[in-house]
Design an enzyme around this catalytic site. Structure first.
Site, PDB file in Angstrom:
ATOM      1  N   ARG A 122       0.095   0.615  16.233  1.00 18.75           N
ATOM      2  CA  ARG A 122      -0.252  -0.631  15.525  1.00 18.75           C
ATOM      3  C   ARG A 122       0.976  -1.531  15.374  1.00 18.75           C
ATOM      4  O   ARG A 122       2.064  -1.045  15.065  1.00 18.75           O
ATOM      5  CB  ARG A 122      -0.877  -0.291  14.159  1.00 18.75           C
ATOM      6  N   ASP A 315     -12.753  -5.134   6.697  1.00 21.39           N
ATOM      7  CA  ASP A 315     -12.969  -3.675   6.773  1.00 21.39           C
ATOM      8  C   ASP A 315     -14.454  -3.311   6.831  1.00 21.39           C
ATOM      9  O   ASP A 315     -14.799  -2.147   7.058  1.00 21.39           O
ATOM     10  CB  ASP A 315     -12.310  -2.985   5.572  1.00 21.39           C
TER      11      ASP A 315
HETATM   12  C1  S3P Z   1      -5.158  -4.138   3.351  1.00 26.49           C
HETATM   13  C2  S3P Z   1      -5.296  -5.264   4.093  1.00 26.49           C
HETATM   14  C3  S3P Z   1      -6.151  -5.350   5.296  1.00 26.49           C
HETATM   15  C4  S3P Z   1      -7.151  -4.216   5.366  1.00 26.49           C
HETATM   16  C5  S3P Z   1      -6.530  -2.879   5.033  1.00 26.49           C
HETATM   17  C6  S3P Z   1      -5.896  -2.906   3.650  1.00 26.49           C
HETATM   18  C7  S3P Z   1      -4.258  -4.176   2.191  1.00 26.49           C
HETATM   19  O1  S3P Z   1      -5.324  -5.308   6.436  1.00 26.49           O
HETATM   20  O2  S3P Z   1      -7.747  -4.158   6.634  1.00 26.49           O
HETATM   21  O3  S3P Z   1      -7.520  -1.874   5.076  1.00 26.49           O
HETATM   22  O4  S3P Z   1      -4.334  -3.266   1.324  1.00 26.49           O
HETATM   23  O5  S3P Z   1      -3.460  -5.111   2.101  1.00 26.49           O
HETATM   24  P1  S3P Z   1      -4.655  -6.639   7.016  1.00 26.49           P
HETATM   25  O6  S3P Z   1      -3.848  -7.215   5.948  1.00 26.49           O
HETATM   26  O7  S3P Z   1      -3.787  -6.211   8.164  1.00 26.49           O
HETATM   27  O8  S3P Z   1      -5.799  -7.491   7.461  1.00 26.49           O
END
Ligand code: S3P
Length: 430
Positions: A122, A315
């Site tokens: 990632r 999500d």
């Molecule tokens: C999260 C942000 C999201 C989400 C992840 C949790 C967080 O990711 O998909 O499950 O806790 O800030 P992204 O910020 O990369 O979109």
């Protein structure tokens, strides 16, 4: 280990509370570890991702004690954090990796960071690029893009940074680095993403200011220990909310769940598709609204989903795709390329799993197109080691006349270790 599931002719009925919110659990540990004084966290999510955040700070010398879902942190402030003797393993947790890269940027020592095979694929440059602008020194695989990485933090300078991706993780990483920097750091957020960092910091005695799209933090604010109660995770409740919209004869109430508007896009989307869902705010935990979601079986219709709602459902898109297989007409999801950078490429994973179950679904570069309504059939499906894909397949087994066999369900422990217990507790023979 594979698991065969068959909930055919059962419906979702009764009342449920779900475990604590994952995003908030991470942030409560982070602020507690940076604060001076005792922090207690109640209803903490005992998922593998959040445990990775605890272990990371323990390796830097923070005393964190867990009793069931209650956490106590004996915080001694930022100065107490020391160089870890061993690499820090973030496991599967993107949130731990990105947010801690922000903090480690401002700490005057060297750390080696590793993750599991999924996390190692990632992109980390989305946080290291702005952090390098602030003065952090990082390196990693493929020109510094991926874990394993090393970081040497230290003196940073504040920046103003416009997010090129709509990511709360990137926003939070920069704000946390800004907290450890002299001066004011600003993140410009073109599209609103989840705002738990901004809301929770107040409980620890600091402030993040928001003016339009500009989110600013003044550096060197002192954090003091706090008592934090975490609401139920709307992204975990989502599996039951989505299932109850299309599984016949369902009537389900979910209580004490977080209803922060930056997280409730699934409810808006399902209502637009025709679902009968009532949300009631009953409480406020810190700065977070909490309440009840009541949902009943409804007839769903396909819709077009794109633009600024995407971060609010990011999500939950696997579930929206599953619901779309049970909706009349076409559902098109666009502007969701971010799904390709989750625990797995979720666009490909959703298409593969739902196709194997008989859905009419097409992969788009930045989303999905689903034609409904289709009768789903049981099959062997992969979870791709992705908790949310595994749980989506489990919910699908309520409407397949033959069983759904999922190759790996251990990954569900990442965000929802009690998923199958909760599933059994609300599934009733029709
Ligand atoms: C999260 C942000 C999201 C989400 C992840 C949790 C967080 O990711 O998909 O499950 O806790 O800030 P992204 O910020 O990369 O979109």
């Amino acid at each position: 280990m594979s698991k065969e599931l068959h909930f055919f002719q059962q419906s979702f009925n009764g009342t449920l509370t779900v475990p604590g919110d994952k995003s908030m659990s991470h942030r409560a540990i982070i602020f507690g570890a940076l604060a001076e004084g005792t922090t207690t966290i109640e209803n903490f999510l005992i998922g593998e991702d959040c445990l990775s955040t605890i272990k990371a700070f323990q390796k830097m010398g923070v005393e964190i004690i867990r009793t069931d879902t209650t956490i106590t942190i004996n915080g001694k402030g930022i100065k107490q954090l020391h160089e870890p003797l061993e690499p820090i393993d973030f496991g599967n947790s993107g949130t731990t990796a990105r947010l801690l890269l922000g903090i480690l940027s401002g700490l005057p020592f060297h750390t080696v960071l590793v993750g599991d095979p999924s996390l190692s694929k990632r992109p980390m440059d989305r946080v290291t690029i702005p952090l390098k602008q602030m003065g952090s020194k990082t390196d990693g695989r493929e020109e510094g893009k991926y874990l394993p990485m090393s970081i040497r933090g230290g003196h940073l300078k504040p920046i103003t940074y416009t997010l090129p991706v709509n990511s709360a993780q990137v926003k939070s990483a920069i704000l946390l680095a800004g907290l450890l920097t002299e001066g004011e750091t600003t993140v410009v957020e073109p599209v609103q993403t989840r705002d738990h960092t901004e809301r929770m910091i107040g409980a620890f005695g600091a402030v993040i200011n928001k003016e339009g799209k500009n989110i600013s933090i003044s550096g060197k604010q002192k954090l003091s220990g706090a008592n934090v109660v975490i609401p139920g995770d709307i992204s975990s409740a989502a599996f039951f909310i989505a299932g109850a919209t299309f599984v016949p004869n369902s009537k389900l109430t979910i209580q004490d769940v977080g209803l922060n508007p930056t997280r409730t896009g699934l409810i808006d989307v399902l209502k637009q598709m025709g679902a009968s869902i009532i949300t009631t705010i009953t409480d406020q935990l810190g700065d977070e609204p909490v309440g009840t979601v009541e949902v009943e079986t409804s007839s769903l219709s396909g819709i077009h989903i794109s633009g600024s709602i995407i971060p609010r459902i990011i999500d939950e898109i696997p579930l929206i795709a599953l619901c779309a297989t049970q909706a009349e007409g076409i559902t098109e999801i666009r502007d969701a390329k971010e799904l390709r950078f989750k625990e797995t490429d979720r666009i490909k994973a959703i298409v593969e799993v739902l196709s194997k179950l008989g859905a009419n679904i097409t992969e788009l570069e930045d989303g999905l197109m689903i034609k409904g309504k289709t009768n789903l059939v049981g099959n062997e499906v992969p979870s791709f080691g992705d908790h949310r894909i595994g749980m989506m397949a489990a919910i699908a087994s309520f409407i397949t006349s033959t069983p759904v066999s999922i190759d790996d369900t251990a990954c569900i422990n990442i965000s929802y270790p009690t998923f199958f217990q909760d599933l059994n507790s609300v599934s009733k023979r029709q």
